[in-house]
Scaffold this motif. Structure first.
Motif, PDB file in Angstrom:
ATOM      1  N   LYS A   6      76.913  37.716  28.776  1.00 38.72           N
ATOM      2  CA  LYS A   6      75.581  37.512  29.343  1.00 38.72           C
ATOM      3  C   LYS A   6      74.687  38.699  28.996  1.00 38.72           C
ATOM      4  O   LYS A   6      75.128  39.850  28.996  1.00 38.72           O
ATOM      5  CB  LYS A   6      75.671  37.373  30.869  1.00 38.72           C
ATOM      6  N   MET A  43      73.062  34.183  26.584  1.00 38.81           N
ATOM      7  CA  MET A  43      74.275  34.759  26.029  1.00 38.81           C
ATOM      8  C   MET A  43      73.937  35.539  24.750  1.00 38.81           C
ATOM      9  O   MET A  43      73.057  35.137  23.992  1.00 38.81           O
ATOM     10  CB  MET A  43      75.299  33.665  25.701  1.00 38.81           C
ATOM     11  N   LEU A  53      83.028  33.609  32.620  1.00 45.45           N
ATOM     12  CA  LEU A  53      81.682  33.058  32.735  1.00 45.45           C
ATOM     13  C   LEU A  53      80.624  34.120  32.489  1.00 45.45           C
ATOM     14  O   LEU A  53      79.497  33.821  32.092  1.00 45.45           O
ATOM     15  CB  LEU A  53      81.478  32.432  34.120  1.00 45.45           C
ATOM     16  N   ALA A  79      81.945  25.599  30.866  1.00 44.00           N
ATOM     17  CA  ALA A  79      82.213  26.740  30.003  1.00 44.00           C
ATOM     18  C   ALA A  79      82.644  26.373  28.584  1.00 44.00           C
ATOM     19  O   ALA A  79      82.209  27.002  27.625  1.00 44.00           O
ATOM     20  CB  ALA A  79      83.258  27.653  30.638  1.00 44.00           C
ATOM     21  N   GLU A  87      79.922  26.169  25.807  1.00 40.82           N
ATOM     22  CA  GLU A  87      78.944  27.239  25.692  1.00 40.82           C
ATOM     23  C   GLU A  87      78.570  27.581  24.257  1.00 40.82           C
ATOM     24  O   GLU A  87      77.502  28.131  24.010  1.00 40.82           O
ATOM     25  CB  GLU A  87      79.438  28.489  26.415  1.00 40.82           C
ATOM     26  N   ALA A 102      75.430  25.638  23.232  1.00 37.18           N
ATOM     27  CA  ALA A 102      74.304  26.181  24.011  1.00 37.18           C
ATOM     28  C   ALA A 102      73.880  27.534  23.463  1.00 37.18           C
ATOM     29  O   ALA A 102      72.688  27.847  23.393  1.00 37.18           O
ATOM     30  CB  ALA A 102      74.703  26.298  25.481  1.00 37.18           C
ATOM     31  N   PHE A 103      74.854  28.357  23.074  1.00 36.37           N
ATOM     32  CA  PHE A 103      74.551  29.669  22.517  1.00 36.37           C
ATOM     33  C   PHE A 103      73.779  29.531  21.208  1.00 36.37           C
ATOM     34  O   PHE A 103      72.783  30.211  20.982  1.00 36.37           O
ATOM     35  CB  PHE A 103      75.850  30.436  22.283  1.00 36.37           C
TER      36      PHE A 103
END
Length: 351
Positions: A6, A44, A105, A226, A229, A232-233
């Motif tokens: 993060k 991220m 996470l 998760a 991800e 999404a990243f």
């Protein structure tokens, strides 16, 4: 798998940079991190590039313990939403167990583990670093955050028995002792804080059970998401890179320190592809700008990384079966939004 963290891991980074004479934005760009990293803490970022960033800052500033001092400055602020879960557990032991369970996470770049041996707790932090990536700064950053977390949980009872570090010392031992109240055992086989196991039973007097239950449900939902991800990243990365036109597969793979084939394979395993994510990101951004702003279509084409308006219009027609202008007019009528302001020609004497 790409190692993420993060962006909250860099909270207060700008303050730390300015204190030692560095330009935070310049250092982010040098490490290949998006310029808006500090303003989007829930996004991220590449953990490998974060490790290089801290190493660059230590070298450029002449402060060999830059990562350690940054971690002490930040403390538990790096954990974002996860902090509300761990600080509202019943006991210190439950809090640390939840941190270990959900740490992925916050960062998929390693693990936090807790073991008990001979009435001693070993709280271990193991980052995942690729070959050639410097480790000392990011390791010391992690143990400094751990120091502040344990201090928050235990208050005046926080009295570590030992600190183990896998790396050599970056400064005189007395400097570490001044900052951490303990001299680390360097060149060890792990990175870990060691303290009395009896402290695990200490209750957290300010814990809010209702808030803990609420955060538990929220974190569990995030945990279910998760595995998804990576797409999404990549989508988040594309949104930050679009205005610069740097949206090629080669550029994004290089940012992630991966080969293009590796990135494509990883995305395929998640049921998507680079081109599909690029199209989805452009479509979402295009409709958002058309509905919520009055920028010209030429400007919008540039913001979406297109070479010219004609190329953007052709792609938009393929997506929605109408031109960007027609889509904007139709949606302006349906939402009651103001019509876009036409871009005025500049007087000849200003050109």
């Amino acid at each position: 798998m790409e190692e993420f963290s993060k962006a909250s891991s860099l909270v207060m980074f700008d303050e730390a940079c300015r204190e030692v004479g560095l330009d935070p934005r310049g250092m982010l760009q040098r490490a290949g991190l998006p310029g808006d990293t500090l303003t989007h803490p829930d996004n991220m970022i590449s953990f490998q590039r974060m490790a290089m960033l801290l190493d660059d800052c230590a070298r450029e500033s002449g402060h060999p313990l830059f990562g350690l001092e940054l971690g002490l400055r930040q403390g538990t602020a790096v954990f974002g939403q996860l902090l509300y879960l761990v600080k509202n557990a019943n006991t210190v032991g439950e809090s640390l167990a939840e941190l270990a369970r959900y740490y992925h996470l916050h960062s998929s770049s390693g693990a936090v583990q807790m073991e008990v041996h001979n009435r001693l707790v070993i709280l271990d932090y193991t980052p995942v670093l690729r070959e050639g990536i410097p480790s000392r700064q990011v390791i010391e950053h992690g143990v400094a955050v751990g120091w502040q977390l344990l201090k928050m949980l235990l208050g005046r009872h926080w009295a570590p028995r030992a600190l183990y570090l896998q790396t050599a010392a970056g400064a005189p031992a007395r400097t570490y002792a001044r900052l951490l109240n303990i001299t680390p055992d360097f060149n060890s086989d792990r990175n870990a804080w060691v303290f009395d196991a009896a402290l695990l039973e200490a209750p957290l007097s300010d814990a809010d059970p209702a808030l803990h239950a609420l955060m538990q449900a929220h974190i569990d939902k995030l945990d279910e998401l998760a595995p998804k991800e990576l797409p999404a990243f990549v989508g988040q990365l594309l949104r930050s890179l679009l205005p610069n036109g740097k949206v090629s597969l080669n550029y994004v793979a290089n940012y992630m320190m991966l080969g293009t084939r590796s990135l494509q394979r990883m995305l395929m395993e998640e049921g998507t592809s680079f081109q599909a994510l690029l199209n989805e990101t452009r479509q979402a951004e295009a409709t958002r700008y058309l509905k919520e702003s009055d920028i010209s279509l030429t400007q919008l084409a540039g913001l979406l990384g297109y070479a010219d308006l004609a190329t953007f219009s052709k792609a938009f027609q393929r997506w929605f079966g109408m031109s960007p202008r027609q889509w904007r007019e139709a949606n302006s009528k349906s939402t009651g939004a103001k019509k876009p302001v036409r871009e005025r020609r500049r007087p000849s004497w200003l050109r």
